[in-house]
Scaffold this active site. Structure first.
Site, PDB file in Angstrom:
ATOM      1  N   GLY A  76      -4.864  -2.280   5.128  1.00  0.00           N
ATOM      2  CA  GLY A  76      -3.770  -1.970   4.227  1.00  0.00           C
ATOM      3  C   GLY A  76      -2.456  -2.424   4.822  1.00  0.00           C
ATOM      4  N   GLN A  79       6.557  -2.593   6.036  1.00  0.00           N
ATOM      5  CA  GLN A  79       6.030  -3.049   7.320  1.00  0.00           C
ATOM      6  C   GLN A  79       6.341  -4.520   7.594  1.00  0.00           C
ATOM      7  OE1 GLN A  79       1.916  -1.201   6.486  1.00  0.00           O
ATOM      8  NE2 GLN A  79       2.078  -1.175   8.723  1.00  0.00           N
ATOM      9  N   CYS A 130      -2.476   2.058  12.665  1.00  0.00           N
ATOM     10  CA  CYS A 130      -1.415   1.438  11.879  1.00  0.00           C
ATOM     11  C   CYS A 130      -0.960   0.163  12.561  1.00  0.00           C
ATOM     12  CB  CYS A 130      -0.241   2.400  11.721  1.00  0.00           C
ATOM     13  SG  CYS A 130       1.122   1.750  10.730  1.00  0.00           S
ATOM     14  N   LEU A 131      -0.792  -0.894  11.775  1.00  0.00           N
ATOM     15  CA  LEU A 131      -0.333  -2.159  12.327  1.00  0.00           C
ATOM     16  C   LEU A 131       1.086  -2.068  12.870  1.00  0.00           C
ATOM     17  CD1 LEU A 131      -1.754  -4.579   9.599  1.00  0.00           C
ATOM     18  CD2 LEU A 131      -2.673  -4.154  11.887  1.00  0.00           C
ATOM     19  N   HIS A 134      -2.219   6.477   3.040  1.00  0.00           N
ATOM     20  CA  HIS A 134      -1.543   6.019   4.255  1.00  0.00           C
ATOM     21  C   HIS A 134      -0.440   5.021   3.904  1.00  0.00           C
ATOM     22  CE1 HIS A 134      -1.615   4.550   8.592  1.00  0.00           C
ATOM     23  NE2 HIS A 134      -0.966   3.576   7.968  1.00  0.00           N
ATOM     24  N   GLU A 135      -0.756   4.059   3.036  1.00  0.00           N
ATOM     25  CA  GLU A 135       0.219   3.024   2.703  1.00  0.00           C
ATOM     26  C   GLU A 135       1.358   3.569   1.839  1.00  0.00           C
ATOM     27  OE1 GLU A 135       0.111   0.425   4.368  1.00  0.00           O
ATOM     28  OE2 GLU A 135      -1.918   0.719   5.127  1.00  0.00           O
ATOM     29  N   HIS A 177       4.081   4.997   3.854  1.00  0.00           N
ATOM     30  CA  HIS A 177       5.047   4.000   4.335  1.00  0.00           C
ATOM     31  C   HIS A 177       6.196   3.821   3.350  1.00  0.00           C
ATOM     32  CE1 HIS A 177       3.486   2.417   8.065  1.00  0.00           C
ATOM     33  NE2 HIS A 177       2.280   2.250   7.555  1.00  0.00           N
TER      34      HIS A 177
END
Length: 212
Positions: A45, A50, A87-88, A129-130, A133
């Site tokens: 994701g 991000q 997480c990236l 999760h996304e 953000h």
């Protein structure tokens, strides 16, 4: 085009993203670039903030194919699941996060069509999760325990695990990790930072979240 993924500490990650008024050619290109960036980064994701774009756009792929969500809103959530997330934007860290098991999300697609989707399990987790953000929330603010990759030998990890109640050692297939107990004293957390070189921004989240 592969985009740069910004990391914890960047101000855009703490902002509430702006809604998209209309999906134009530029937005569709952003969707394509986000999908490519997610794939080359081995992610499941990615949210627009991000990649330093404060817009309410996410892309996800739970293994069944790419899905795009613009202005996503969770209108219903049921059940509960607790699972490991990473997480990236917070590389090298993982943690157990509590999420809805089932959700219904409303959104628009790249053609400005209104859509809705019912998701469960892993897909529901990724979407939640996304969407966090988009509201300036990182998963490390919700974790029940943070897992950080540890360098060095097994003996070193075991020695730390025995000496301090702030730790528990957990073994994964690709290495050893230290499970940080959030009840640890701030001084101990700083010592963890010194020894394990935990990212300063992650450390700050740990201390601020728990009022230390």
């Amino acid at each position: 085009m592969v985009l740069e993924i910004i990391k914890a500490g960047h101000p855009v990650l703490k902002q509430v993203a702006e809604p998209v008024d209309f999906v134009n050619k530029k937005m569709r290109q952003l969707l394509d670039d986000m999908a490519e960036t997610m794939r080359v980064s081995d992610g499941v994701g990615l949210a627009a903030p991000q990649v330093n774009v404060s817009k309410r756009i996410i892309v996800v792929d739970d293994g069944t194919g790419l899905q795009e969500f613009i202005n996503p809103v969770i209108v219903k959530g049921d059940g509960e699941q607790i699972g490991l997330e990473g997480c990236l934007s917070v590389p090298g860290y993982f943690g157990d996060v509590k999420r809805y098991q089932d959700i219904e999300v409303h959104y628009i697609d790249r053609h400005n069509k209104k859509k809705k989707l019912k998701a469960e399990g892993f897909l529901a987790r990724i979407i939640q999760h996304e969407i966090d953000h988009l509201d300036g929330i990182l998963f490390i603010e919700k974790v029940e325990a943070l897992i950080a990759r540890v360098g060095g030998t097994v003996e070193k990890v075991d020695r730390w695990g025995k000496r301090r109640l702030a730790y528990a050692v957990k073994k994964f297939t690709d290495g050893f990790y230290v499970l940080v107990n959030f009840e640890a004293d701030p001084a101990e957390i700083k010592e963890i930072d010194r020894v394990l070189k935990i990212n300063d921004d992650v450390l700050k989240h740990l201390i601020v979240k728990h009022g230390k």
